[in-house]
Design a protein around this motif. Structure first.
Motif, PDB file in Angstrom:
ATOM      1  N   PHE A  33     -31.206   3.980  25.952  1.00 21.15           N
ATOM      2  CA  PHE A  33     -31.609   5.205  25.262  1.00 21.15           C
ATOM      3  C   PHE A  33     -32.990   5.639  25.751  1.00 21.15           C
ATOM      4  N   TRP A  34     -33.193   6.929  25.765  1.00 23.38           N
ATOM      5  CA  TRP A  34     -34.519   7.505  25.987  1.00 23.38           C
ATOM      6  C   TRP A  34     -34.920   8.300  24.744  1.00 23.38           C
ATOM      7  N   TYR A  35     -36.165   8.100  24.342  1.00 24.46           N
ATOM      8  CA  TYR A  35     -36.741   8.841  23.231  1.00 24.46           C
ATOM      9  C   TYR A  35     -38.070   9.436  23.669  1.00 24.46           C
ATOM     10  N   GLN A  36     -38.420  10.548  23.052  1.00 26.97           N
ATOM     11  CA  GLN A  36     -39.707  11.197  23.287  1.00 26.97           C
ATOM     12  C   GLN A  36     -40.512  11.137  21.992  1.00 26.97           C
ATOM     13  N   GLN A  37     -41.746  10.667  22.088  1.00 29.22           N
ATOM     14  CA  GLN A  37     -42.584  10.592  20.892  1.00 29.22           C
ATOM     15  C   GLN A  37     -43.862  11.373  21.115  1.00 29.22           C
ATOM     16  N   ALA A  38     -43.955  12.514  20.469  1.00 26.27           N
ATOM     17  CA  ALA A  38     -45.167  13.314  20.535  1.00 26.27           C
ATOM     18  C   ALA A  38     -46.198  12.720  19.595  1.00 26.27           C
ATOM     19  N   LEU A  39     -47.441  13.083  19.802  1.00 23.64           N
ATOM     20  CA  LEU A  39     -48.547  12.542  19.010  1.00 23.64           C
ATOM     21  C   LEU A  39     -48.343  12.829  17.521  1.00 23.64           C
ATOM     22  N   GLY A  40     -48.385  11.792  16.730  1.00 20.65           N
ATOM     23  CA  GLY A  40     -48.264  11.955  15.287  1.00 20.65           C
ATOM     24  C   GLY A  40     -46.849  12.148  14.777  1.00 20.65           C
ATOM     25  N   GLN A  41     -45.884  11.987  15.668  1.00 24.34           N
ATOM     26  CA  GLN A  41     -44.483  12.170  15.287  1.00 24.34           C
ATOM     27  C   GLN A  41     -43.683  10.900  15.521  1.00 24.34           C
ATOM     28  N   GLY A  42     -42.515  10.865  14.931  1.00 27.64           N
ATOM     29  CA  GLY A  42     -41.612   9.769  15.216  1.00 27.64           C
ATOM     30  C   GLY A  42     -40.859  10.017  16.508  1.00 27.64           C
ATOM     31  N   PRO A  43     -40.225   8.989  17.038  1.00 25.97           N
ATOM     32  CA  PRO A  43     -39.452   9.159  18.268  1.00 25.97           C
ATOM     33  C   PRO A  43     -38.311  10.157  18.072  1.00 25.97           C
ATOM     34  N   GLU A  44     -38.093  10.996  19.075  1.00 26.32           N
ATOM     35  CA  GLU A  44     -37.006  11.968  19.070  1.00 26.32           C
ATOM     36  C   GLU A  44     -36.020  11.598  20.176  1.00 26.32           C
ATOM     37  N   PHE A  45     -34.749  11.552  19.813  1.00 25.04           N
ATOM     38  CA  PHE A  45     -33.702  11.174  20.758  1.00 25.04           C
ATOM     39  C   PHE A  45     -33.609  12.160  21.921  1.00 25.04           C
ATOM     40  N   LEU A  46     -33.515  11.624  23.119  1.00 29.95           N
ATOM     41  CA  LEU A  46     -33.301  12.458  24.304  1.00 29.95           C
ATOM     42  C   LEU A  46     -31.889  12.285  24.853  1.00 29.95           C
ATOM     43  N   THR A  47     -31.539  11.037  25.201  1.00 32.47           N
ATOM     44  CA  THR A  47     -30.268  10.823  25.868  1.00 32.47           C
ATOM     45  C   THR A  47     -29.833   9.371  25.740  1.00 32.47           C
ATOM     46  N   TYR A  48     -28.521   9.151  25.975  1.00 36.90           N
ATOM     47  CA  TYR A  48     -27.928   7.828  25.793  1.00 36.90           C
ATOM     48  C   TYR A  48     -26.962   7.528  26.928  1.00 36.90           C
ATOM     49  N   PHE A  49     -27.052   6.312  27.446  1.00 36.67           N
ATOM     50  CA  PHE A  49     -26.136   5.844  28.490  1.00 36.67           C
ATOM     51  C   PHE A  49     -25.353   4.647  27.977  1.00 36.67           C
ATOM     52  N   GLN A  50     -24.102   4.608  28.341  1.00 36.96           N
ATOM     53  CA  GLN A  50     -23.314   3.403  28.176  1.00 36.96           C
ATOM     54  C   GLN A  50     -22.921   2.981  29.585  1.00 36.96           C
ATOM     55  N   ASN A  51     -23.506   1.889  30.037  1.00 34.30           N
ATOM     56  CA  ASN A  51     -23.437   1.520  31.453  1.00 34.30           C
ATOM     57  C   ASN A  51     -23.963   2.688  32.292  1.00 34.30           C
ATOM     58  N   GLU A  52     -23.206   3.170  33.251  1.00 35.36           N
ATOM     59  CA  GLU A  52     -23.729   4.252  34.095  1.00 35.36           C
ATOM     60  C   GLU A  52     -23.378   5.636  33.540  1.00 35.36           C
ATOM     61  N   ALA A  53     -22.576   5.676  32.506  1.00 34.85           N
ATOM     62  CA  ALA A  53     -22.126   6.959  31.968  1.00 34.85           C
ATOM     63  C   ALA A  53     -23.131   7.519  30.956  1.00 34.85           C
TER      64      ALA A  53
END
Lengths: 118, 109
Positions: A33-53
């Motif tokens: 998983f990739w998440y983006q966390q801006a200053l003062g915020q919680g992590p926000e979901f970006l994208t998800y991989f299952q193996n290479e997909a």
């Protein structure tokens, strides 16, 4: 490896530059998983991989963001033509099973890559 | 939108005092709720999950579906509890977490 490794830890980019952030998950982990966390915020979901997909990329904020995991292990998050609003910590996490099913699965997070766009 | 709300950005308590970190979620089916913690200079890590009904480091959290809350509690705070705490939930497809904005807990000596 012993944990989820992310590089670089810190990246300063001029507006308009392209950047690439790398995530090396725990060996054998299926989900990434990739998440983006801006200053003062919680992590926000970006994208998800299952193996290479790449099964879910609904959180990518624009078409300037691109992620890949070509061999089902290391993943790269690429941001093209960076903007100041892209400044954030980018977190990678992996887990041994599909998704984040409760009771059987735990996300292990990396230390993050802090991107500053000037 | 699937929201997780943590109304307090900062919570300061004295050592030995009870602590409650609030978390509310928007209702959608059967929620799966978690608390994550980030100690200073450390990585985000799982503290506890509601389905396990466990107590970790003296912390407990009870899912209250009527109030759509999942507050984190500890009867006697310790200085080492000082950290950022994030409440999170998943949806039925379990492919992503939705995190709250976090509460910084400061336990004073």
């Amino acid at each position: 490896g012993a944990g989820v490794s992310q590089s670089p830890r810190y990246k300063v980019a001029k507006r308009g530059q392209d950047v690439a952030l790398r995530c090396d998950p725990i060996s054998g982990h299926v989900s990434l998983f990739w998440y983006q966390q801006a200053l003062g915020q919680g992590p926000e979901f970006l994208t998800y991989f299952q193996n290479e997909a790449q099964l879910d990329k609904s959180g990518l904020p624009s078409d300037r963001f691109f992620a890949e995991r070509p061999e089902g292990s290391v993943s790269t998050l690429k941001i093209q033509r960076t903007q100041q609003e892209d400044s954030a910590v980018y977190l990678c996490a992996s887990s041994p099973l599909q998704g984040v099913m409760t009771g059987a699965n735990v996300l292990t997070f990396g230390a993050g890559s802090r991107l500053t766009v000037l | 939108a699937q929201r997780v709300t943590q109304p307090e950005k900062l919570l300061s308590v004295f050592k030995g005092a009870p602590v409650e970190l609030k978390c509310n979620y928007s209702y959608s089916g059967s929620p799966e709720l978690f608390w994550y913690v980030q100690y200073s200079r450390q990585r985000l890590q799982l503290l506890l999950r509601h389905i396990s009904r466990e107590s970790i480091k003296g912390f407990t959290a009870d899912l209250n579906k009527g109030e759509t809350s999942f507050h984190l509690k500890k009867p006697f705070a310790q200085e080492e509890d000082s950290a950022m705490y994030y409440c999170a939930r998943t949806l039925y497809n379990f492919n992503k977490f939705y995190f709250g904005s976090g509460t910084k807990l400061n336990v004073k000596p």
